[in-house]
Design an enzyme around this catalytic site. Structure first.
Site, PDB file in Angstrom:
ATOM      1  N   HIS A 159     -40.396  10.060 -26.686  1.00 15.22           N
ATOM      2  CA  HIS A 159     -38.946  10.039 -28.013  1.00 15.22           C
ATOM      3  C   HIS A 159     -37.963  10.729 -28.363  1.00 15.22           C
ATOM      4  O   HIS A 159     -37.708  10.922 -29.193  1.00 15.22           O
ATOM      5  CB  HIS A 159     -39.967   9.504 -28.906  1.00 15.22           C
ATOM      6  N   SER A 285     -12.998  26.609 -24.657  1.00 14.46           N
ATOM      7  CA  SER A 285     -12.392  25.511 -25.744  1.00 14.46           C
ATOM      8  C   SER A 285     -11.014  26.413 -26.235  1.00 14.46           C
ATOM      9  O   SER A 285     -10.199  27.593 -26.203  1.00 14.46           O
ATOM     10  CB  SER A 285     -12.824  25.635 -27.340  1.00 14.46           C
ATOM     11  N   LYS A 291     -17.008  29.798 -27.842  1.00 12.21           N
ATOM     12  CA  LYS A 291     -17.204  28.226 -27.023  1.00 12.21           C
ATOM     13  C   LYS A 291     -17.499  27.659 -24.859  1.00 12.21           C
ATOM     14  O   LYS A 291     -16.422  28.779 -24.941  1.00 12.21           O
ATOM     15  CB  LYS A 291     -16.638  26.579 -27.215  1.00 12.21           C
ATOM     16  N   GLU A 298     -20.644  16.109 -18.855  1.00 12.02           N
ATOM     17  CA  GLU A 298     -20.543  15.561 -19.098  1.00 12.02           C
ATOM     18  C   GLU A 298     -19.569  14.294 -18.388  1.00 12.02           C
ATOM     19  O   GLU A 298     -19.749  12.956 -18.770  1.00 12.02           O
ATOM     20  CB  GLU A 298     -19.427  16.491 -20.531  1.00 12.02           C
TER      21      GLU A 298
END
Ligand code: ARG
Length: 448
Positions: A159, A285, A291, A298
């Site tokens: 979970h 970024s 970043k 992704e």
């Protein structure tokens, strides 16, 4: 405009907009190699069937030129005609150019309805083993990573909450097993594909189909595949199960790749910091200089929409089609090719990413201090003292709640307090249970 394979019945030219709309050459050019192989087999059968359709010189010139075309395709020299209706038309026109009038006979006893199924099946037979090899490469990297971190333990989750300590090896073996099952599934899907020839447009042709089976030796040598005997020409030209089957097994593989990506994305966040993804597989970024984003993962996760979409598109396209061939079926190839392409590049990216992946052992150790991870081990401690499991579960549940409500770690509780929870059974010695190695070692059910 390229020469069509039909037209005698028509007095008007095809509408130019529809002409372009109907073309498939811009994607089915990928079937070129398989299409020529189909033609070579058909040629063999046509000549040797004793039908008298082809003379020896005609057979020889066709064979020679089909081999020339095959060579051109193999070396990348074949010039596809973007204006041909499809790959079958393109190859036929090229053969006519090269071999002359003998080529006009090659299409005897055959139809593109039969050709396209043969070509696509052969394509899958050739491409699926390549996917398997790419999966195996990811598998090797997973095993190598497992060897690099033989003793590493981290919090396991259910979970998405801290559950129990688990060995990194246990986790990595799970990923290996996922992919192992994918390999099995892909192999089985490839085995299920049976190639046939001799269906004609739908009704069969005046050639004993065992002739195709006999001519298949060359195909067997080249690709390890054979032509099966034809029990229903209607089935053969109507069937696209094999495409749906391939898209299904690739979808299951994709689901696995996406879950792997998801875990690594989460683990690479500063909140977790469990893994470090090499810079080669991250991007920055344009606005925020600090970043380092896990874009490779992704994109793998994001591609799931495309891969499932490809399966849905073929399932939906097929669902209402009357038997046998309908032009709708031309639309099966882009999803198929697209899924092969996406999955191949994902596997290549993932191989490199896993090869360079590092676990951050300090950060992980910090998380292993969570006493909750060992609550189940305290239950088993009580079970060892003959407390029934359900009672032990309740006792430790209360202990954990007391610890959380009063902000006192269990390890700091006095033995007198501990005993209150358990009819004197929990002793101070339970602090020894807050030990990841001990916890993992106590799980004897896992073969190590
Ligand atoms: N390009 C077609 C396809 O991919 C080939 C079969 C065409 N057959 C026909 N009867 N129009 O399905």
């Amino acid at each position: 405009m390229a020469k069509k394979l039909w037209g005698g019945r028509f007095s008007k030219k095809t509408d130019p907009v529809f002409e372009i709309f109907s073309r498939s050459i811009h994607f089915d050019y990928k079937l070129a190699y398989c299409d020529v192989w189909g033609s070579l087999l058909h040629l063999e059968v046509l000549y040797k069937s004793g039908s008298g359709v082809l003379s020896l010189p005609e057979y020889t010139v066709l064979k020679k030129n089909l081999h020339i075309i095959l060579g051109e395709i193999g070396s990348g020299k074949f010039r596809f005609n973007k204006k041909a209706e499809d790959i079958h038309t393109n190859i036929q026109n090229e053969l006519e150019k090269k071999a002359g009038s003998a080529a006009l006979k090659l299409h005897t006893y055959r139809s593109r309805n039969d050709q396209v199924v043969f070509d696509t099946k052969l394509f899958c037979k050739i491409e699926l083993p390549k996917i398997i090899q790419l999966i195996q490469k990811v598998g090797w990297e997973i095993l190598r990573l497992k060897e690099k971190y033989p003793k590493l333990i981290f919090p396991g989750f259910t979970h998405f909450q801290h559950a129990q300590p688990v060995a990194c090896a246990n986790y990595l073996q799970a990923l290996f097993n996922f992919l192992g099952r994918d390999v099995q599934r892909i192999k089985a899907a490839a085995d299920r594909i049976t190639l046939t020839l001799g269906s004609g447009a739908l009704a069969g042709v005046a050639i004993d189909s065992s002739q195709y089976t006999q001519a298949t030796e060359k195909l067997a040598k080249e690709f390890g595949v054979r032509i099966a005997s034809l029990s229903s020409s209607i089935d053969s030209v109507s069937d696209r199960d094999f495409i749906i089957d391939v898209l299904s097994v690739l979808s299951i593989l994709q689901m696995h790749l996406s879950r792997i990506a998801e875990d690594f994305i989460i683990w690479s966040s500063p909140e977790f910091g469990f893994v470090d993804i090499a810079e080669e597989f991250c991007t920055g970024s344009s606005l925020m200089p600090q970043k380092k984003n896990p874009d490779s993962l992704e994109l793998i996760r994001g591609n799931t929409g495309k891969i499932y979409g490809n399966l849905m598109s073929v399932l939906t396209m097929m669902k209402g089609l009357p038997l046998t061939y309908n032009r709708d079926m031309q639309l099966d190839k882009e999803p198929l090719f697209n899924s092969f392409e996406i999955v191949s590049s994902e596997l290549k990216v993932l191989t490199g990413l896993i090869k360079t992946l590092k676990f951050n052992e300090t950060k992980i150790k910090e998380q292993l201090k969570d006493e909750g991870l060992y609550a189940t081990d305290i239950v088993y401690y009580l079970v060892d003292k003959k407390v029934p499991f359900k009672d032990a579960h309740t006792i430790v549940g209360r202990l954990v709640k007391y610890s959380l409500d009063n902000d006192i770690p269990i390890k700091n509780m006095a033995e007198s307090l501990l005993k209150k929870f358990s009819v004197k059974l929990i002793k101070k010695e339970i602090v020894k249970l807050f030990d990841p190695e001990k916890s993992v070692k106590s799980k004897l059910s896992i073969k190590r």
